[in-house]
Design an enzyme around this catalytic site. Structure first.
Site, PDB file in Angstrom:
ATOM      1  N   GLU A  88       0.860  -1.190   0.000  1.00 43.74           N
ATOM      2  CA  GLU A  88       0.000   0.000   0.000  1.00 43.74           C
ATOM      3  C   GLU A  88       0.900   1.245   0.000  1.00 43.74           C
ATOM      4  O   GLU A  88       1.774   1.385   0.864  1.00 43.74           O
ATOM      5  CB  GLU A  88      -0.862  -0.047   1.274  1.00 43.74           C
ATOM      6  CG  GLU A  88      -1.765   1.136   1.485  1.00 43.74           C
ATOM      7  CD  GLU A  88      -3.199   0.905   1.011  1.00 43.74           C
ATOM      8  OE1 GLU A  88      -3.528  -0.230   0.597  1.00 43.74           O
ATOM      9  OE2 GLU A  88      -3.968   1.874   1.060  1.00 43.74           O
ATOM     10  N   PHE A  89       0.670   2.139  -0.975  1.00 44.93           N
ATOM     11  CA  PHE A  89       1.471   3.364  -1.118  1.00 44.93           C
ATOM     12  C   PHE A  89       0.781   4.535  -0.442  1.00 44.93           C
ATOM     13  O   PHE A  89      -0.451   4.651  -0.486  1.00 44.93           O
ATOM     14  CB  PHE A  89       1.626   3.674  -2.622  1.00 44.93           C
ATOM     15  CG  PHE A  89       2.270   5.007  -2.915  1.00 44.93           C
ATOM     16  CD1 PHE A  89       3.652   5.164  -2.818  1.00 44.93           C
ATOM     17  CD2 PHE A  89       1.508   6.097  -3.297  1.00 44.93           C
ATOM     18  CE1 PHE A  89       4.250   6.390  -3.093  1.00 44.93           C
ATOM     19  CE2 PHE A  89       2.099   7.332  -3.584  1.00 44.93           C
ATOM     20  CZ  PHE A  89       3.474   7.465  -3.483  1.00 44.93           C
ATOM     21  N   GLY A 100       2.973  21.321  -5.632  1.00 51.08           N
ATOM     22  CA  GLY A 100       2.658  21.932  -6.933  1.00 51.08           C
ATOM     23  C   GLY A 100       3.883  22.265  -7.767  1.00 51.08           C
ATOM     24  O   GLY A 100       3.789  23.018  -8.734  1.00 51.08           O
ATOM     25  N   GLY A 102       6.101  19.658  -8.803  1.00 50.66           N
ATOM     26  CA  GLY A 102       6.614  18.420  -9.397  1.00 50.66           C
ATOM     27  C   GLY A 102       7.282  17.488  -8.407  1.00 50.66           C
ATOM     28  O   GLY A 102       7.740  16.400  -8.786  1.00 50.66           O
ATOM     29  N   ALA A 135      -4.330  14.879  -5.600  1.00 49.40           N
ATOM     30  CA  ALA A 135      -3.700  13.563  -5.446  1.00 49.40           C
ATOM     31  C   ALA A 135      -4.197  12.604  -6.529  1.00 49.40           C
ATOM     32  O   ALA A 135      -3.405  11.867  -7.132  1.00 49.40           O
ATOM     33  CB  ALA A 135      -3.983  13.012  -4.044  1.00 49.40           C
ATOM     34  N   ILE A 136      -5.501  12.626  -6.819  1.00 46.38           N
ATOM     35  CA  ILE A 136      -6.042  11.706  -7.842  1.00 46.38           C
ATOM     36  C   ILE A 136      -5.416  12.004  -9.199  1.00 46.38           C
ATOM     37  O   ILE A 136      -5.033  11.094  -9.940  1.00 46.38           O
ATOM     38  CB  ILE A 136      -7.588  11.785  -7.873  1.00 46.38           C
ATOM     39  CG1 ILE A 136      -8.148  11.180  -6.578  1.00 46.38           C
ATOM     40  CG2 ILE A 136      -8.148  11.055  -9.096  1.00 46.38           C
ATOM     41  CD1 ILE A 136      -9.649  11.330  -6.394  1.00 46.38           C
ATOM     42  N   TYR A 139      -1.961  10.526  -9.204  1.00 45.82           N
ATOM     43  CA  TYR A 139      -1.957   9.062  -9.280  1.00 45.82           C
ATOM     44  C   TYR A 139      -2.323   8.588 -10.686  1.00 45.82           C
ATOM     45  O   TYR A 139      -1.715   7.656 -11.214  1.00 45.82           O
ATOM     46  CB  TYR A 139      -2.917   8.472  -8.244  1.00 45.82           C
ATOM     47  CG  TYR A 139      -2.555   8.808  -6.806  1.00 45.82           C
ATOM     48  CD1 TYR A 139      -1.235   8.931  -6.413  1.00 45.82           C
ATOM     49  CD2 TYR A 139      -3.547   9.001  -5.843  1.00 45.82           C
ATOM     50  CE1 TYR A 139      -0.904   9.244  -5.105  1.00 45.82           C
ATOM     51  CE2 TYR A 139      -3.220   9.306  -4.529  1.00 45.82           C
ATOM     52  CZ  TYR A 139      -1.894   9.433  -4.169  1.00 45.82           C
ATOM     53  OH  TYR A 139      -1.565   9.741  -2.874  1.00 45.82           O
ATOM     54  N   LYS A 141      -1.844  10.235 -13.400  1.00 45.60           N
ATOM     55  CA  LYS A 141      -0.739  10.589 -14.299  1.00 45.60           C
ATOM     56  C   LYS A 141       0.349   9.511 -14.310  1.00 45.60           C
ATOM     57  O   LYS A 141       0.926   9.219 -15.360  1.00 45.60           O
ATOM     58  CB  LYS A 141      -0.146  11.928 -13.859  1.00 45.60           C
ATOM     59  CG  LYS A 141       0.889  12.471 -14.803  1.00 45.60           C
ATOM     60  CD  LYS A 141       1.347  13.846 -14.409  1.00 45.60           C
ATOM     61  CE  LYS A 141       2.405  14.336 -15.387  1.00 45.60           C
ATOM     62  NZ  LYS A 141       3.044  15.568 -14.911  1.00 45.60           N
TER      63      LYS A 141
HETATM   64  C1  LIG Z   1      -0.901  15.206  -3.443  1.00 47.44           C
HETATM   65  C2  LIG Z   1       0.581  15.566  -3.520  1.00 47.44           C
HETATM   66  C3  LIG Z   1       1.431  14.353  -3.154  1.00 47.44           C
HETATM   67  C4  LIG Z   1       0.919  15.984  -4.961  1.00 47.44           C
HETATM   68  O1  LIG Z   1       2.272  16.369  -5.010  1.00 47.44           O
HETATM   69  P1  LIG Z   1       2.675  17.800  -5.614  1.00 47.44           P
HETATM   70  O2  LIG Z   1       4.138  17.949  -5.496  1.00 47.44           O
HETATM   71  O3  LIG Z   1       1.845  18.843  -4.960  1.00 47.44           O
HETATM   72  O4  LIG Z   1       2.195  17.631  -7.126  1.00 47.44           O
HETATM   73  P2  LIG Z   1       3.108  17.799  -8.433  1.00 47.44           P
HETATM   74  O5  LIG Z   1       3.560  19.221  -8.523  1.00 47.44           O
HETATM   75  O6  LIG Z   1       4.133  16.737  -8.463  1.00 47.44           O
HETATM   76  O7  LIG Z   1       2.032  17.572  -9.594  1.00 47.44           O
HETATM   77  C5  LIG Z   1       1.821  16.294 -10.127  1.00 47.44           C
HETATM   78  C6  LIG Z   1       0.465  16.263 -10.762  1.00 47.44           C
HETATM   79  O8  LIG Z   1      -0.527  16.433  -9.755  1.00 47.44           O
HETATM   80  C7  LIG Z   1      -1.597  17.197 -10.300  1.00 47.44           C
HETATM   81  N1  LIG Z   1      -1.682  18.482  -9.590  1.00 47.44           N
HETATM   82  C8  LIG Z   1      -0.703  19.196  -9.002  1.00 47.44           C
HETATM   83  N2  LIG Z   1      -1.205  20.309  -8.423  1.00 47.44           N
HETATM   84  C9  LIG Z   1      -2.536  20.279  -8.664  1.00 47.44           C
HETATM   85  C10 LIG Z   1      -3.611  21.124  -8.295  1.00 47.44           C
HETATM   86  N3  LIG Z   1      -3.430  22.242  -7.573  1.00 47.44           N
HETATM   87  N4  LIG Z   1      -4.877  20.754  -8.706  1.00 47.44           N
HETATM   88  C11 LIG Z   1      -5.081  19.616  -9.420  1.00 47.44           C
HETATM   89  N5  LIG Z   1      -4.075  18.781  -9.779  1.00 47.44           N
HETATM   90  C12 LIG Z   1      -2.828  19.108  -9.411  1.00 47.44           C
HETATM   91  C13 LIG Z   1      -1.302  17.401 -11.748  1.00 47.44           C
HETATM   92  O9  LIG Z   1      -1.780  16.289 -12.479  1.00 47.44           O
HETATM   93  C14 LIG Z   1       0.188  17.382 -11.746  1.00 47.44           C
HETATM   94  O10 LIG Z   1       0.727  17.077 -12.966  1.00 47.44           O
HETATM   95  P3  LIG Z   1       0.980  18.285 -14.026  1.00 47.44           P
HETATM   96  O11 LIG Z   1       1.844  19.273 -13.319  1.00 47.44           O
HETATM   97  O12 LIG Z   1       1.656  17.611 -15.172  1.00 47.44           O
HETATM   98  O13 LIG Z   1      -0.372  18.830 -14.338  1.00 47.44           O
HETATM   99  C15 LIG Z   1       0.926  16.757  -2.551  1.00 47.44           C
HETATM  100  O14 LIG Z   1       0.248  17.920  -2.982  1.00 47.44           O
HETATM  101  C16 LIG Z   1       0.577  16.462  -1.096  1.00 47.44           C
HETATM  102  O15 LIG Z   1       1.318  15.796  -0.403  1.00 47.44           O
HETATM  103  N6  LIG Z   1      -0.548  17.018  -0.647  1.00 47.44           N
HETATM  104  C17 LIG Z   1      -0.952  16.907   0.744  1.00 47.44           C
HETATM  105  C18 LIG Z   1      -1.159  15.466   1.229  1.00 47.44           C
HETATM  106  C19 LIG Z   1      -1.950  14.622   0.270  1.00 47.44           C
HETATM  107  O16 LIG Z   1      -2.957  15.037  -0.294  1.00 47.44           O
HETATM  108  N7  LIG Z   1      -1.469  13.382   0.090  1.00 47.44           N
HETATM  109  C20 LIG Z   1      -2.158  12.404  -0.708  1.00 47.44           C
HETATM  110  C21 LIG Z   1      -3.115  11.671   0.148  1.00 47.44           C
HETATM  111  S1  LIG Z   1      -3.854  10.315  -0.714  1.00 47.44           S
END
Ligand SMILES: CC(C)(COP(=O)(O)OP(=O)(O)OC[C@H]1O[C@@H](n2cnc3c(N)ncnc32)[C@H](O)[C@@H]1OP(=O)(O)O)[C@@H](O)C(=O)NCCC(=O)NCCS
Length: 174
Positions: A88-89, A100, A102, A135-136, A139, A141
């Protein structure tokens, strides 16, 4: 973002104060499936000890900024099943300003590389709140697919929320 912006390492006891501060961040915990609880440092110490004695079936990694080694978040592969080759991840980028850019995607890809390439796992599953669009999107992507909807599966902040189970097979990687 270059692949070298972050690196993963195993969590260590010195990370506990930072992880404890993230546990107290209600906005962050609100995005996760788990329940908000007040957690003191002694409990975190026991949590870390319990991880050390169960690391054959669990991987807990720190996501660090390469330039400064700052701890930005964590990724986990938990409940590794060595017969069915699944785990489980989960991921949290605890530093809000690091989201936001990458980093979550890079950390997810590096953790999956470890899961499939080093640990020879075949199926990685996760659960995510149906309301957690960011997050969705991440995932999907990297290749996770939804496997239904768990209605009102968790109680958070006074209401029941739906949860999406997702999984990625080694053969599905993007
Ligand atoms: C969810 C999480 C892991 C994403 O990581 P991140 O560094 O913020 O996201 P990234 O910058 O790597 O973006 C990856 C992809 O996520 C999506 N994404 C990023 N920011 C987004 C936003 N504000 N709204 C919608 N999608 C978004 C996009 O698909 C993006 O790809 P793209 O840049 O090519 O469009 C991070 O925001 C996080 O830890 N959030 C708080 C805790 C959490 O929600 N954990 C997951 C619990 S299941």
């Amino acid at each position: 973002m270059s692949d070298n912006t972050i690196f993963l390492r195993e969590i260590e006891r010195g990370d506990l104060p930072t992880i404890n501060a993230w546990r107290a961040d209600k906005a962050l915990v609100g995005l996760l499936g788990g329940t908000f609880r007040y957690v003191g440092p002694e409990i975190d110490g026991k949590w870390f000890d319990s991880y050390l004695s169960s690391r054959a079936g669990n991987v807990r990694l720190a996501v660090c900024l390469a330039a400064t080694r700052e701890l930005l978040g964590v990724t986990y592969l938990l409940g590794i099943d060595w017969v069915n080759r699944c785990a489980e991840f989960s991921i949290q980028i605890g530093v809000e300003s690091a989201r936001g850019h990458g980093i979550g995607e890079a950390a997810t890809r590096l953790t999956l590389e470890h899961a499939f390439g080093d640990l020879n796992l075949n199926r990685i599953s996760l659960t995510v709140l149906a309301s957690n669009d960011r997050a969705i999107a991440l995932y999907e992507k990297v290749g996770f697919r939804a496997e239904g909807l768990l209605r009102q599966a968790v109680f958070k902040d006074g209401r029941y929320l739906d949860v999406v189970p997702m999984a990625l097979l080694a053969a599905d990687r993007r």
